[in-house]
Design a protein around this motif. Sequence first.
Motif, PDB file in Angstrom:
ATOM      1  N   LEU A  20      39.982  19.950  55.631  1.00 27.76           N
ATOM      2  CA  LEU A  20      38.543  19.836  55.846  1.00 27.76           C
ATOM      3  C   LEU A  20      38.180  20.233  57.275  1.00 27.76           C
ATOM      4  O   LEU A  20      37.186  20.912  57.510  1.00 27.76           O
ATOM      5  CB  LEU A  20      38.066  18.415  55.543  1.00 27.76           C
ATOM      6  N   ALA A  21      38.999  19.817  58.236  1.00 28.56           N
ATOM      7  CA  ALA A  21      38.743  20.167  59.641  1.00 28.56           C
ATOM      8  C   ALA A  21      38.805  21.678  59.841  1.00 28.56           C
ATOM      9  O   ALA A  21      37.976  22.247  60.560  1.00 28.56           O
ATOM     10  CB  ALA A  21      39.753  19.470  60.546  1.00 28.56           C
ATOM     11  N   GLU A  22      39.770  22.324  59.184  1.00 29.81           N
ATOM     12  CA  GLU A  22      39.893  23.782  59.280  1.00 29.81           C
ATOM     13  C   GLU A  22      38.640  24.487  58.759  1.00 29.81           C
ATOM     14  O   GLU A  22      38.306  25.579  59.215  1.00 29.81           O
ATOM     15  CB  GLU A  22      41.110  24.270  58.494  1.00 29.81           C
ATOM     16  N   GLN A  23      37.966  23.859  57.813  1.00 32.27           N
ATOM     17  CA  GLN A  23      36.752  24.434  57.223  1.00 32.27           C
ATOM     18  C   GLN A  23      35.490  24.047  57.993  1.00 32.27           C
ATOM     19  O   GLN A  23      34.382  24.403  57.594  1.00 32.27           O
ATOM     20  CB  GLN A  23      36.616  23.989  55.761  1.00 32.27           C
ATOM     21  N   GLY A  24      35.656  23.280  59.075  1.00 30.30           N
ATOM     22  CA  GLY A  24      34.508  22.894  59.890  1.00 30.30           C
ATOM     23  C   GLY A  24      33.731  21.707  59.362  1.00 30.30           C
ATOM     24  O   GLY A  24      32.529  21.592  59.618  1.00 30.30           O
ATOM     25  N   CYS A  25      34.391  20.828  58.649  1.00 31.99           N
ATOM     26  CA  CYS A  25      33.716  19.640  58.100  1.00 31.99           C
ATOM     27  C   CYS A  25      33.069  18.818  59.225  1.00 31.99           C
ATOM     28  O   CYS A  25      33.705  18.518  60.224  1.00 31.99           O
ATOM     29  CB  CYS A  25      34.722  18.777  57.354  1.00 31.99           C
ATOM     30  N   PRO A  26      31.812  18.429  59.063  1.00 30.10           N
ATOM     31  CA  PRO A  26      31.144  17.590  60.064  1.00 30.10           C
ATOM     32  C   PRO A  26      31.546  16.122  59.881  1.00 30.10           C
ATOM     33  O   PRO A  26      30.826  15.334  59.271  1.00 30.10           O
ATOM     34  CB  PRO A  26      29.657  17.817  59.776  1.00 30.10           C
TER      35      PRO A  26
END
Length: 82
Positions: A20-26
Amino acid sequence: RVTSPTLLWVEALELALSRLAEQGCPFDRVAAVSGSGQQHGSVYWRREGVEALRGLSASRGTAAEQLRGAFAEEQSPIWMDT
C-alpha cells in the motif's frame, strides 16, 4: 492440531502495508485495517504484547522481529474446513 506460524500473520500484514505504501496510500486517512482469506486462525497475545505493540519502530527492524515473544503461542491454531 493444524497450525500456522504466528509471526506469519504479522509478516502478511507487513507485506500488505508495504505494498500500500508503494502505491502512495494516504495512511493518515486510514481508520482501521481488515483482512480476509480462505484460512481462519487465532492469535493469542501475551500481556507483554501490548507493550511490544506500543514500542514498534521502523528503525528497529520489521514488526515480526520486534514482536517475537509477544504471542502466547508460536504456532497459531487454524481452522481448516474439510
